[in-house]
Design an enzyme around this catalytic site. Structure first.
Site: not given
Lengths: 570, 570
Positions: B135, B160, B232, B279, B417
């Site tokens: 996944h 999804h 974000r 970001c 991250y």
């Protein structure tokens, strides 16, 4: 603190005058033979001269020092150009018929740009007014000799003592010194008492002494052996009598304190820090391959790691009364070494007060290196160690600490150890360039391959090669990854870090690494290996050298590349 | 603090079970129709599946979010591949003759890898055991739904909800849910109450909402207008009643404290800090051009600057009893937001204690942004602002602060991250990769050209072009120089910095810059403009993107390049 208030130039001129007075202290009874010193404008010729000079400076990759040792650039001046310049000089002399004679007093009257800048050397008199601003080591340094003899300076910066430089000097000749060179003023070699060094060091300049660690001894253990640790001297090594030594601490917000070695060893808690030390010019050789630069032609060995032991700078500053909460604008801590030039100007540098006083700054006044008393070359009896900051700030033979609102005005803080855009050259650099670029403190992330050696030949059929090296980032930033490529950067393999996990934001030491690098399948012929590191701020190294080329040749942190080859089947 | 002691996996599984119980709280009276759930090994088929998947993931450059929104990768699955996969699913069903029927309890018994991982979606039952580790959003996130309905998760991660993803799901179908989909359990859209946004924002994902500042509004003034500031969000926006709000502060070395908004506004001194927020995925688009990555396809506008006002984190921690000198191993400060997923898992992150408590860390609990109360999208009523650190740590809708020895175990700290070597892909990444790479904190040096626009056409005969942009480096490192090239990096011109001279080591804001860039003489046709910045540690940007490409597409700080052209004479 009065001295700090003066501008660099006026201070230097003052020192110059003093030096001059000292030099001519023996009473001169020479008769004055006045001669008009007006010469036709040399501006055009000078410009041409400068351009040719700079071209040569940039084309040559000799062992040249930073700062004071910029003079070393002279050493590489090509003879064809020099002959041309020497001829020009002869023509000028011929034009004036016979050489005028000047007294020392005549020369002394030409010690500013307004009067013209004259100097003497071994019985010759030279008008170097138009050379001052072109001097690779900076105009201020020439002004130290203005109106007097340059002999003691050339003894200090011995790289001048070549036939090439002498020929160039002759192009500025305007006459002869009355009475010729005075043998009683012959200058002793300031480098006569240098310490003995290990013969394996790779010498990049003899006077001042600059030498790097041999590549195969580099990073092979946690610490670099003291005898093989790179040496970066800007001036002759001072010899210090420990019993007579004292460290002076003064400045804004401090009471004036003098501390003996014994005071330092008994009044303060001992601390040790394992820290890498790196010259800003490490890997300059890679920049020289792009375009030649004056400065020592360091390969990858102007870096090393040691355990430094001594006392914390912050403890000493607090002892002298410094109070962070009432520091009233104090922004810097300046340092002076006992190494000084002929005018008495000491090596100097400064660091930001936050680095000095920060609880995690770990700045040490070190007595010892890897458990042994500091050697003369490394700053006996006391040196500063500023972890995470370029080596130039870790002042050796430390004599004086000064808290201040301003940075050190020393040459090495203001007019060296700064990097510019690649378009800025010795031809075009301005005072504004120097002013606007900050003095290098924290170093950028870098890495290098120590094994295999550049040029290594591998057996036919070799499928992988053992590669090892070092990586380092300034500011306490840890190395989090080193990637190594067998094909010039197309594919990358992750190296194993030998000493990962230093304290966050206090990763002062280098990171050694190794891997067995798979080579391209069934490869024979040349291969370009390269490495690059990533630090804890995820900064990484630039791909190539050309875009970061700078006229002083510092902070070359592009990927390190070496060429090896795999033998073909016969 | 008990919760912190638990491992991530066990915590998530626990939450999953709880969520499941909540979801099936309505008593189920269905008859048990037991069916053997043993299926032939799908390992081979799954491997093929994963490879095809990953290829597609990497090939597609759609608007994909990090962390939870990794699910968005599904949205780009090519229909030809999906049809193929859908056929495979039908074959499987055909093999079993007619679809088995399972009860909710049957499904609930398959909630671990040992029993197999089953989920339901709109009346279908799916065995996703072999999909868990593949996944893109991480196996742990799928395990939240193990043994129950994925409907609420897909409502949360609305990316999804495409025909493509549905087709893929069908390949895992093992049967039907007894009684079919229960309309009483239909999941409400968690994004039904999102705030109104400015229509000029460039939307990269609608649910959760992620949008960037339009390029021509970027860096045109010191602050980014609040309405155009990039957004974000990882989850639906929480709506907070100010009167009911309280901030909980607890953890190692603290007394448990609850502070109302009024407490925060009255008990502590106010502070403001001008800081850029960026970001980690800013400029991911440039990485997508090398090789496709799941994640939001940010151009250069996932960055902005604002003046943030509020109280200092260190003051609040001291109020709660934190004593730096007796902190007994506390190394991190963790934060939780009020934004949570269906299982109640909150957005979370942590920063090092030194950043939180350092006198120059300037970490703010902010009420306001550019002089106005925080908007819902930016964290009303209270958000963290960690200057110099990547945006992901500046937790919005702040609800809880926890001092601890360990980092936050949140997904966004441990499994997002972080950047790896370019050879690490979704196919090959291991837990050891995640463990060994540090959570991104300080950002590397970067810059971008905001004007001219990429693709701009200049009039024939144009000799120079006005260029402007931004530059930024994390960790408080100032931007000391920006170079701009009109020819892909061969020559460079130095830009003028609009706001130079931020405080050393506290340069939290971006640096805007401009110059009139001379173009190559008499040029017509295409030109590649690029820029790169140098920060106060003399770190600079890598030349190209490919060597820093990483599977999460973060910290793209290669030179920013745009293509323009000068019209030819007609």
């Amino acid at each position: 603190m009065k001295r700090l208030g003066r501008s660099l130039n006026s201070a230097l001129l003052h020192q110059s005058r003093q030096a001059q007075r000292t030099a001519s202290a023996a009473p001169s009874q020479t008769q004055f033979i006045r001669t008009l010193s007006v010469l036709p404008s040399q501006a055009g010729a000078e410009k041409q001269h400068k351009q040719a000079w700079t071209q040569h400076l940039l084309r040559l990759g000799l062992g040249l020092g930073a700062g004071a040792s910029l003079f070393a650039a002279y050493g590489g001046f090509s003879s064809s150009h020099c002959e041309q310049q020497a001829s020009a000089g002869q023509t000028k002399t011929a034009q004036s018929g016979s050489r005028p004679i000047y007294s020392e007093d005549d020369v002394a009257e030409h010690a500013t740009k307004d009067t013209g800048v004259w100097v003497t050397y071994q019985g010759g008199v030279y008008d170097v007014t138009n050379w001052v601003d072109q001097h690779p080591g900076g105009g201020a340094r020439i002004m130290l000799a203005a109106g007097g003899a340059i002999d003691p300076f050339w003894a200090m910066y011995a790289q001048h003592k070549t036939a090439e430089v002498r020929k160039i000097l002759e192009t500025y000749r305007i006459g002869d010194l009355e009475g010729g060179a005075d043998p009683s003023k012959q200058v002793a070699d300031p480098y006569a008492n240098e310490p003995k060094r290990h013969k394996a060091l790779l010498v990049r300049s003899a006077k001042p002494f600059n030498a790097e660690t041999p590549t195969d001894a580099l990073g092979s253990g946690p610490s670099t052996p003291n005898e093989l640790f790179y040496v970066r001297n800007h001036l002759p090594v001072p010899h210090v009598e420990p019993a007579a030594y004292s460290l002076r601490i003064e400045g804004e917000g401090l009471r004036h304190v003098e501390l003996s070695l014994n005071d330092l060893k008994t009044k303060f808690k001992r601390h040790s820090v394992s820290a890498a030390m790196q010259c800003s010019g490490n890997r300059r050789h890679g920049m020289n391959e792009v375009k030649k630069i004056q400065g020592l032609d360091w390969d990858i060995g102007a870096i090393g790691s040691a355990e430094w032991s001594g006392v914390k700078l912050r403890d000493v500053l607090r002892y002298a009364g410094f109070d962070e909460d009432n520091s009233d604008g104090v922004a810097h801590v300046q340092f002076e070494g006992l190494d000084s030039d002929i005018s008495g100007t000491c090596y100097g540098a400064s660091i930001p007060i936050d680095k000095a006083m920060g609880s995690h700054g770990d700045v040490i006044l070190a007595f010892s290196m890897n458990g042994r008393t500091l050697s003369t070359d490394h700053g006996f009896p006391l040196r500063l160690v500023v972890p995470g900051v370029t080596g130039a700030r870790s002042v050796k033979w430390l004599s004086r600490i000064i808290t201040s609102k301003e940075e050190s005005q020393a040459h090495w803080q203001q007019h060296d150890y700064k990097a510019f855009s690649p378009g800025v050259t010795m031809d075009t650099v301005t005072e504004e360039d120097w002013r606007s670029a900050p003095a290098l403190q924290e170093s950028p992330v870098t890495s290098a391959i120590c094994e295999p050696a550049n040029g290594a030949q591998l057996e036919e059929g070799t499928e992988e090669v053992a590669v090892r090296g070092y990586a380092y980032s300034g500011g306490g930033r840890n190395i989090i990854r080193v990637d190594v490529s067998p094909d010039g950067g197309k594919t990358w393999h992750v190296a194993t870090l030998d000493n990962p996990g230093q304290l966050p934001y206090r990763a002062w030491d280098w990171t050694r690494w190794h891997l067995d690098l798979p080579l391209p399948k069934d490869h024979s012929g040349p291969l370009e290996l390269c490495c690059r590191a990533v630090d804890s701020s995820y900064n990484t190294q630039p791909d190539t050298v050309a875009p970061i080329w700078n006229m002083r040749g510092i902070v070359n942190n592009a990927w390190h590349r070496i060429n090896i080859s795999v033998r073909a089947e016969e």
